[in-house]
Design an enzyme around this catalytic site. Sequence first.
Site, PDB file in Angstrom:
ATOM      1  N   LYS A   1      -5.882 -62.764 -35.045  1.00  0.00           N
ATOM      2  CA  LYS A   1      -6.496 -61.434 -35.217  1.00  0.00           C
ATOM      3  C   LYS A   1      -7.803 -61.374 -34.426  1.00  0.00           C
ATOM      4  CE  LYS A   1      -4.920 -60.316 -39.904  1.00  0.00           C
ATOM      5  NZ  LYS A   1      -5.353 -60.248 -41.291  1.00  0.00           N
TER       6      LYS A   1
ATOM      7  N   HIS B   1      29.323 -67.126 -36.467  1.00  0.00           N
ATOM      8  CA  HIS B   1      29.687 -66.747 -35.097  1.00  0.00           C
ATOM      9  C   HIS B   1      28.453 -66.655 -34.215  1.00  0.00           C
ATOM     10  CE1 HIS B   1      33.676 -66.007 -36.666  1.00  0.00           C
ATOM     11  NE2 HIS B   1      33.034 -65.538 -37.725  1.00  0.00           N
TER      12      HIS B   1
ATOM     13  N   GLU C   1       3.998 -68.796 -44.705  1.00  0.00           N
ATOM     14  CA  GLU C   1       2.582 -68.422 -44.820  1.00  0.00           C
ATOM     15  C   GLU C   1       1.925 -69.216 -45.960  1.00  0.00           C
ATOM     16  OE1 GLU C   1       0.666 -64.305 -43.537  1.00  0.00           O
ATOM     17  OE2 GLU C   1       1.275 -64.211 -45.624  1.00  0.00           O
TER      18      GLU C   1
HETATM   19  O1  LIG Z   1      -1.823 -55.986 -47.281  1.00  0.00           O
HETATM   20  P1  LIG Z   1      -2.652 -56.276 -46.104  1.00  0.00           P
HETATM   21  O2  LIG Z   1      -4.051 -56.654 -46.467  1.00  0.00           O
HETATM   22  O3  LIG Z   1      -2.603 -55.158 -45.117  1.00  0.00           O
HETATM   23  O4  LIG Z   1      -2.073 -57.554 -45.389  1.00  0.00           O
HETATM   24  C1  LIG Z   1      -0.794 -57.582 -44.844  1.00  0.00           C
HETATM   25  C2  LIG Z   1      -0.364 -58.992 -44.548  1.00  0.00           C
HETATM   26  O5  LIG Z   1      -1.309 -59.611 -43.689  1.00  0.00           O
HETATM   27  C3  LIG Z   1      -1.555 -60.953 -44.108  1.00  0.00           C
HETATM   28  O6  LIG Z   1      -2.756 -60.973 -44.753  1.00  0.00           O
HETATM   29  C4  LIG Z   1      -1.692 -61.896 -43.014  1.00  0.00           C
HETATM   30  O7  LIG Z   1      -0.647 -61.784 -42.102  1.00  0.00           O
HETATM   31  C5  LIG Z   1      -0.413 -61.228 -45.085  1.00  0.00           C
HETATM   32  O8  LIG Z   1      -0.701 -62.259 -45.945  1.00  0.00           O
HETATM   33  C6  LIG Z   1      -0.298 -59.903 -45.746  1.00  0.00           C
HETATM   34  O9  LIG Z   1       0.877 -59.780 -46.476  1.00  0.00           O
END
Ligand SMILES: O=P(O)(O)OC[C@H]1O[C@](O)(CO)[C@@H](O)[C@@H]1O
Length: 517
Positions: free
Chosen positions: A451, A347, A318
């Site tokens: 998203k 394995h 990320e």
């Molecule tokens: O803590 P939040 O804002 O719920 O985000 C959870 C996760 O979603 C992200 O923003 C994106 O996947 C991550 O960087 C983060 O750890």
Amino acid sequence: MSFEKYSSALLRYPKFGFSLDSSLMDLDASFLDSMQPKIEKAFADMAALESGAIANPDEGRMVGHYWLRNADLAPNDEIRRQITEPLKALKDFADKVHTGAVSPPAGGIFERILLIGIGGSALGPQLVDQAIGQGARLPIVFFDNTDPEGMDHTLAKIGAKGLTKTLVLVISKSGGTPETRNGMIEAKAAYDAAGLDFGKHAVAITGEGSKLSNFAKEHGFITTFPMEDWVGGRTSVMSTVGLVPAALQGIDIDEFLAGAAAMDAETRKTDASNNAAMRLALSWYSAGNGKGEKDMVVLPYKDSLVLFSKYLQQLVMESLGKELDLDGKVVNQGIAVYGNKGSTDQHAYVQQLRDGVPNFFATFIEVRKGRDGDTIEVEPGNTSADYLQGFLRGTRKALYESGRKSLTISIPEVTPFQLGVLIGLFERAVSFYASLVNINAYHQPGVEAGKAAAGVFLDVLSRVRSRVTGDPKNAEQIAYEVDGDEEDVYHCLNHLHGNGEVQISLGKTPKEDTFSL
Ligand SMILES: O=P(O)(O)OC[C@H]1O[C@](O)(CO)[C@@H](O)[C@@H]1O
């Protein structure tokens, strides 16, 4: 392989029993010379970051996870307070939960934790629990997805009676992550069904003014711990996100922070030849030509570190998986990370590592101590720990003999301090590598596209749901009615069928399938 080469390449921090063997990465002097300007820039970038520069320019934010384990380094008093006050408050809170001063409404004391979060808001606590949570005062279970069946299984393990003594931690920095919101709503429904007041069992960890923080106020949560915008999700394990659950579990969080601080102190030094984080970053650069051409396979030879590979997957991918560099040029950077644990993986996929596509370098993690207490010989002259060590050494050698490079990190044992050491090491290596390849490691614009598309799909789904009738219709007809994409509508219908909401009559192809109530 030669002892000479190993001996001259080995980097050690004897104060805390750490070593990094990069001898099998074959970093030669000419490579290191050629990297010198980039190395100097990376040290300068890091110094700026640690002194409070806007190191995440796209989001206009400081990047402060290094201050979490040494608040004296915070750039101003306000940030220092944002570290020390919650730290004190969460320790007090954990004490009160342990002594029963904070207790469930039905009486007794809280006996377990249900943590609801995702990504950085769950992975860190999961790693901590797996690695150093054995024998914890409070066991912990997780909702880390919006999979209803997963949540049902977890709730079934707790049981309706168990809910009365379960403390729920809802963790979301943004406070608006749908998976976490859904988990919280599902948990609340379970509490409601058991006739319990959810809020009196719940704690939120979130940014000020977030949706979650408002929900916590409305529903009378026991308390809320803050999360600051200068801490990224994937580097939040030493903020309230990781420390609240760890302290509740009875884990020595001061030792955890001290381990990371000790690694920070060593890797803040600008002598590249003795800086383990810089050595890691240079090894990654050399292996993948600064373009991530080789994957990183993480192999901890210790069951308790099994989640470390998964944790690093988020931290590295990320942070480094970026389309644009800091100058706006398309670079499509990143390093793919995967792994599980040794010798189990021997394995599974080590066959391919040894003989198949040479598209990776390995990172072995050696834990020198096999077990506490007495041991037995599993055959004359050898223990189980001897075997674990033998397989690590053997795999490392076999891979090198077939031209596959590797790093080996060694720690004495898995303790809160040593877990802090490992996390501190990789966090800084990621920061350095990001500078070497000129990218912003602290934002995640790519996550937004998925998203947004999910949001569009959910919107179509709710319209499709109301359009299925007793008359069989195909996806094209319903797509016309809801003004949606035909393939999206088909997947919506299939999803409704999978969940028993509609009937399907199969044609020769999906275009000919029809759906009815
Ligand atoms: O803590 P939040 O804002 O719920 O985000 C959870 C996760 O979603 C992200 O923003 C994106 O996947 C991550 O960087 C983060 O750890």
